[in-house]
Structures are given as C-alpha cells and as structure tokens.
Design a protein around this motif. Structure first.
Motif, short mmCIF file in Angstrom:
data_model
loop_
_atom_site.label_atom_id
_atom_site.label_comp_id
_atom_site.label_asym_id
_atom_site.label_seq_id
_atom_site.Cartn_x
_atom_site.Cartn_y
_atom_site.Cartn_z
N PRO A 88 1.22 -1.06 0.05
CA PRO A 88 0.02 -0.37 0.14
C PRO A 88 0.96 1.04 -0.04
O PRO A 88 1.78 0.91 0.85
N GLY A 89 0.38 2.49 -0.56
CA GLY A 89 1.13 3.61 -1.00
C GLY A 89 2.06 3.53 -1.95
O GLY A 89 2.51 5.05 -1.84
N ILE A 90 1.95 3.13 -2.64
CA ILE A 90 2.72 3.10 -3.92
C ILE A 90 2.46 4.20 -4.45
O ILE A 90 1.63 4.04 -5.40
N ASN A 91 3.63 5.14 -5.41
CA ASN A 91 3.36 6.18 -5.49
C ASN A 91 3.21 5.07 -7.48
O ASN A 91 4.56 5.03 -7.96
N VAL A 92 2.47 5.19 -8.21
CA VAL A 92 2.46 4.60 -9.82
C VAL A 92 2.24 5.30 -10.46
O VAL A 92 3.40 4.86 -11.42
N ASN A 93 2.27 6.27 -10.58
CA ASN A 93 3.03 7.66 -11.37
C ASN A 93 4.31 7.14 -11.61
O ASN A 93 5.31 7.33 -12.42
N LYS A 94 4.58 6.95 -10.54
CA LYS A 94 6.08 7.44 -9.80
C LYS A 94 7.46 5.94 -10.69
O LYS A 94 7.63 6.13 -11.20
N LEU A 95 6.28 5.33 -10.15
CA LEU A 95 6.95 3.59 -10.74
C LEU A 95 7.22 3.78 -12.21
O LEU A 95 7.52 2.94 -12.64
N ARG A 96 6.04 4.57 -13.19
CA ARG A 96 5.87 4.18 -14.54
C ARG A 96 7.22 5.15 -14.97
O ARG A 96 7.30 5.07 -16.14
#
Length: 260
Positions: A88-96
């Motif tokens: 929980p809490g992962i920043n999806v945009n940052k990951l991508r």
C-alpha cells in the motif's frame, strides 16, 4: 488490495542482495473465477534481456501489466529496484516513470504528430519544459530512425513506424526497465524487422528489457534469459541455449517443435 496513495516511489539503490532489477515472487492474478497467473516466480537481472514465450492465454501479457500496475496483482509480490510495488502507498505514476511499456497496438494519440506523442508524457509527468521535451523527443526519434518523420501524424506512418514512435516515447522517459508486449504481432511481416532492429540496438546499450514475443530467432539471438509460460505458470526457464537446444519439459519441446 493495493491502495495507491501519493507516497514516493524511490528508484534508488536496490534494497536486496541480488542484482535483480525486477523480482516477481509467487505472483497471482485472477479475473473473477478465472485464474490467469497461478504462481509466477521470475528474476530479471539489470542489463539483461528476458524473453517470455508461451501459447496465447498463458498469462504473459497479464504478468507484464502487473509489473507496472496496469493490472493489480491478486497475490504475491513484485519488487522493482528493491521496492515492493504491491505494498500500500506506492506512487504508481512515479513507478511508471522508471518502467516503460510498449504495447501491441502502439497506443499513439492520433491527433498528435510523432514528435508531440513523444513529448506529451515528458511535459505532463516529468514536468520538463517544452524545449527540453522537444530536444529529447528528437534525440529518441533519431535513435529509432524516424527523425525525418517527426511532424507526421500516426495515420501518415506505417505500423512499423508507429511502433518505433511508441518505443521512442517510452525511451524519452529514461526508464530503468522496458516492457514490450508482443511489439511486432500487429505488424505486417516485412515491417517486423525494423522494430526488432531497434530492440537489438537497445539491448546492445544495456537496457533492461522484458519482451513477450513469438519471434523465436530474436529470442534466441538477443535474450540472456528465456522464460516459457503456460496456464499461468513458469514451465521452464534458462539461457537461450538451455531452453531452445536442450529443453527439459516435454511441453516446452512440443511448443518449440510446432514453430519449426
């Protein structure tokens, strides 16, 4: 259940001892009662090309989509550069920003030129200035052999050229890992070579790549690691020589035998 908040995805040094850049551990994915991924375990090393083979419906594309959270895993863990993206809490945009993806059907914006397709995410996501985004776009279009088509819209480009624009768009984000979901399957045979040539050159630069493909010669020539999947499981994996020349599983032998 993954809840995406706006905490930072940190693509810093790996927090695990191996040189894996992507570590898939007991990955499961179901759509209702349909179990698409049952227990997938794959290690992807930095700078390596991992090719994923298997019949249609084996879960290959779903696995790729889980790596950048276009699909939410039902169970298991995926570590990208040491960070568990299923937490929980992962920043999806940052990951991508760090995990680029190239799709089967290009997914370009039809009303934008090739250059503007490559610029868009740089400006919107990375907050680059238009001047910097344009410079990066032209550099990447040059890399894929399309600088002279920068002002063409997708409708004015062949399928192979559109796919190369899509690759340039992903590269413009300076990703640490590139995912390719059957990048040549929507192309006429004579256009496949140009796209595979771009992938070969990328591999030569040391880009970490996970490629779902049916192009066996490419898999044999370019990959460091071959994974054969069926029914949501990894049936066999190894070096190209191990999998192509000395397959252990009868199912792998049957699959590769049909391709001759």
């Amino acid at each position: 259940m993954i809840r995406h908040k706006h905490s930072q995805y940190d693509a810093g040094p790996a927090a695990h001892p191996s040189d894996s850049i992507v570590s898939i551990q007991h990955l499961k994915k179901s759509f209702g009662d349909l179990e698409v991924l049952r227990d997938v375990n794959i290690e992807v090393k930095k700078g390596h090309v991992t090719v994923v083979l298997g019949p249609s419906g084996s879960g290959k594309s779903t696995m790729l989509r889980c790596i950048n959270l276009l699909e939410e895993p039902s169970g298991g863990h995926i570590l990208v550069e040491g960070k568990d993206i299923t937490e929980p809490g992962i920043n999806v945009n940052k990951l991508r920003e760090h995990v680029g993806m190239v799709f089967q059907n290009f997914n370009l914006f039809p009303h934008l030129t090739a250059k503007k397709n490559v610029m868009l995410a740089q400006v919107k996501v990375l907050k680059r200035s238009k001047e910097e985004a344009e410079q990066v776009a032209m550099e990447q279009l040059e890399k894929v052999g399309l600088a002279n088509r920068a002002d063409y819209t997708p409708a004015q480009l062949s399928g192979g050229q559109q796919q190369r624009v899509a690759i340039a768009r992903a590269l413009a984000m300076h990703p640490h890992v590139m995912l390719f979901d059957e990048p040549t399957s929507a192309l006429d045979p004579e256009l496949v070579r140009d796209v595979l040539d771009v992938l070969r050159k990328l591999a030569d630069t040391g880009m970490t790549m996970i490629v779902v493909t049916h192009e066996m010669q490419f898999a044999r020539d370019v990959s460091n690691h071959v994974v054969f999947m069926e029914n949501g499981l990894v049936v066999e994996e190894g070096t190209p020589s191990e999998v192509f020349d000395h397959p252990k599983s009868q199912r792998t032998k049957d699959f590769l035998g049909h391709l001759d």
